[in-house]
Design an enzyme around this catalytic site. Sequence first.
Site, PDB file in Angstrom:
ATOM      1  N   SER A 166       0.841  -1.266   0.063  1.00  0.00           N
ATOM      2  CA  SER A 166      -0.140   0.045   0.001  1.00  0.00           C
ATOM      3  C   SER A 166       0.868   1.284  -0.030  1.00  0.00           C
ATOM      4  CB  SER A 166      -0.884  -0.006   1.261  1.00  0.00           C
ATOM      5  OG  SER A 166      -1.539   1.216   1.432  1.00  0.00           O
TER       6      SER A 166
ATOM      7  N   TYR B 222      -1.959  -0.173  10.986  1.00  0.00           N
ATOM      8  CA  TYR B 222      -2.216  -0.564   9.669  1.00  0.00           C
ATOM      9  C   TYR B 222      -0.786  -0.302   8.682  1.00  0.00           C
ATOM     10  CZ  TYR B 222      -4.006  -1.007   4.864  1.00  0.00           C
ATOM     11  OH  TYR B 222      -4.017  -1.308   3.489  1.00  0.00           O
TER      12      TYR B 222
HETATM   13  P1  NDP Z   1     -11.904  -5.610   0.694  1.00  0.00           P
HETATM   14  O1  NDP Z   1     -12.317  -5.400   1.996  1.00  0.00           O
HETATM   15  O2  NDP Z   1     -12.814  -5.142  -0.718  1.00  0.00           O
HETATM   16  O3  NDP Z   1     -11.476  -7.173   0.462  1.00  0.00           O
HETATM   17  C1  NDP Z   1     -10.660  -7.662   1.281  1.00  0.00           C
HETATM   18  C2  NDP Z   1     -10.233  -9.126   1.002  1.00  0.00           C
HETATM   19  O4  NDP Z   1      -9.645  -9.681   2.105  1.00  0.00           O
HETATM   20  C3  NDP Z   1     -11.866  -9.843   1.195  1.00  0.00           C
HETATM   21  O5  NDP Z   1     -11.770 -10.747   0.058  1.00  0.00           O
HETATM   22  C4  NDP Z   1     -11.798 -10.559   2.722  1.00  0.00           C
HETATM   23  O6  NDP Z   1     -12.440 -11.755   2.553  1.00  0.00           O
HETATM   24  C5  NDP Z   1     -10.321 -10.702   2.688  1.00  0.00           C
HETATM   25  N1  NDP Z   1      -9.734 -11.000   4.083  1.00  0.00           N
HETATM   26  C6  NDP Z   1      -9.635 -10.198   5.005  1.00  0.00           C
HETATM   27  N2  NDP Z   1      -9.463 -10.824   6.147  1.00  0.00           N
HETATM   28  C7  NDP Z   1      -9.286 -11.985   5.629  1.00  0.00           C
HETATM   29  C8  NDP Z   1      -9.023 -13.161   6.629  1.00  0.00           C
HETATM   30  N3  NDP Z   1      -8.459 -12.927   7.899  1.00  0.00           N
HETATM   31  N4  NDP Z   1      -8.831 -14.255   6.175  1.00  0.00           N
HETATM   32  C9  NDP Z   1      -9.054 -14.431   4.751  1.00  0.00           C
HETATM   33  N5  NDP Z   1      -9.525 -13.598   3.981  1.00  0.00           N
HETATM   34  C10 NDP Z   1      -9.542 -12.163   4.635  1.00  0.00           C
HETATM   35  O7  NDP Z   1     -10.590  -4.753   0.567  1.00  0.00           O
HETATM   36  P2  NDP Z   1      -9.427  -4.324  -0.757  1.00  0.00           P
HETATM   37  O8  NDP Z   1      -9.900  -5.202  -1.963  1.00  0.00           O
HETATM   38  O9  NDP Z   1      -9.208  -3.093  -0.928  1.00  0.00           O
HETATM   39  O10 NDP Z   1      -8.167  -5.013  -0.125  1.00  0.00           O
HETATM   40  C11 NDP Z   1      -7.396  -5.987  -0.688  1.00  0.00           C
HETATM   41  C12 NDP Z   1      -5.972  -5.556  -0.257  1.00  0.00           C
HETATM   42  O11 NDP Z   1      -5.574  -4.641  -0.904  1.00  0.00           O
HETATM   43  C13 NDP Z   1      -5.869  -5.578   1.348  1.00  0.00           C
HETATM   44  O12 NDP Z   1      -4.487  -6.162   1.462  1.00  0.00           O
HETATM   45  C14 NDP Z   1      -5.570  -4.020   1.666  1.00  0.00           C
HETATM   46  O13 NDP Z   1      -4.832  -3.899   2.405  1.00  0.00           O
HETATM   47  C15 NDP Z   1      -4.876  -3.551   0.152  1.00  0.00           C
HETATM   48  N6  NDP Z   1      -5.022  -2.233  -0.416  1.00  0.00           N
HETATM   49  C16 NDP Z   1      -6.487  -1.672  -0.371  1.00  0.00           C
HETATM   50  C17 NDP Z   1      -6.500  -0.315  -0.450  1.00  0.00           C
HETATM   51  C18 NDP Z   1      -7.706   0.373  -0.577  1.00  0.00           C
HETATM   52  O14 NDP Z   1      -7.672   1.644  -0.596  1.00  0.00           O
HETATM   53  N7  NDP Z   1      -8.894  -0.276  -0.684  1.00  0.00           N
HETATM   54  C19 NDP Z   1      -5.155   0.577  -0.800  1.00  0.00           C
HETATM   55  C20 NDP Z   1      -3.768  -0.200  -0.674  1.00  0.00           C
HETATM   56  C21 NDP Z   1      -3.832  -1.373  -0.253  1.00  0.00           C
HETATM   57  P3  NDP Z   1     -13.721 -12.383   3.662  1.00  0.00           P
HETATM   58  O15 NDP Z   1     -14.036 -10.963   4.582  1.00  0.00           O
HETATM   59  O16 NDP Z   1     -14.465 -12.889   3.040  1.00  0.00           O
HETATM   60  O17 NDP Z   1     -12.697 -13.162   4.505  1.00  0.00           O
HETATM   61  C1  8X3 Z   2      -5.312   1.367   2.113  1.00  0.00           C
HETATM   62  C2  8X3 Z   2      -4.669   2.942   1.820  1.00  0.00           C
HETATM   63  O1  8X3 Z   2      -4.285   5.358   2.349  1.00  0.00           O
HETATM   64  O2  8X3 Z   2      -6.389   4.557   3.028  1.00  0.00           O
HETATM   65  O3  8X3 Z   2      -4.018   0.829   2.068  1.00  0.00           O
HETATM   66  O4  8X3 Z   2      -4.470   3.699   4.221  1.00  0.00           O
HETATM   67  S1  8X3 Z   2      -4.928   4.323   2.736  1.00  0.00           S
END
Ligand code: NDP
Ligand code: 8X3
Length: 257
Positions: free
Chosen positions: A140, A153
Amino acid sequence: MSRLALVTGATSGIGEATAIKLAQRGCELIITGRRQSRLEELKKKLQNLSQQKCTALVFDVSDRKEVQSVFAKHEELFSRVDYLINNAGLAKGVDPMPEADIEDWEIMIDTNIKGLLYMTRLILPGMIKRNSGDIVNLGSLAGRWVYPGGGVYCATKFAVRALTEGLRMDLLGTKIRVMTIEPGRVETEFSLVRMGDEAAAKKVYEGMNPLVAEDIAESIVWCLERPSHVNIQEMVIVPTDQASVTLFHKQLKQTVT
Ligand code: NDP
Ligand code: 8X3
């Protein structure tokens, strides 16, 4: 030749979009998450798109015993994984550290760091044996810069960057590529999970044009499709409306009365 891709956290957002893009390219898939009904829905869609098998596995990546037991049941399948997309992850809470809930810290650390490590450790033997494979870790912008209320985080995403770099060093001399994709603000369920409140989550993206999950999925697939001698080690992708981890261009709606 069809590839086998394992996408963790495929029940929504970036993971789901990446699984779809990989299926469109004819990949066989393993999709994981904790929400079974969503996984089953997606599995049908992916099989139609790819005309390949898709295996949906429900487990919590942060539960080491559960991860190990799933691996033990599907050893042959996991030994064939070509692409590991370590995407499952989350943020919990925005409170300053003196007031934050320790439980939230543990969930973030256990999922974003330990979950990624458990998955990687179990997939690596197969890749090493075949001397091929790609690992994409979801970092991220928060793994490069810190913001108030995001210390823990951010620390987990700094860790993802260190783990990516360390693994690349440990695998030097093999043909396994290790990369990290570092997005800025992407509109997914991320903020809802973090704040537990629809209105507060919506506000995060209000007035700006955020990235969408498909933007990141497309970049992941592009990295995977580079020739085997090319490794995109790190890719930082942010919305045009975002200049740093804390600086956004937002057009606020004006109400004329
Ligand atoms: P979402 O919340 O849409 O998706 C997150 C996914 O992670 C879900 O499918 C959830 O599935 C799964 N998950 C979370 N915890 C667990 C667990 N303990 N075991 C198994 N699966 C898990 O978020 P994003 O798609 O945005 O996030 C995906 C990745 O991208 C993350 O690592 C996030 O930190 C990263 N990211 C996101 C950003 C953003 O702005 N959205 C920016 C930068 C990075 P379920 O709940 O079914 O288990
Ligand atoms: C998620 C991006 O800037 O919302 O990784 O923390 S931020």
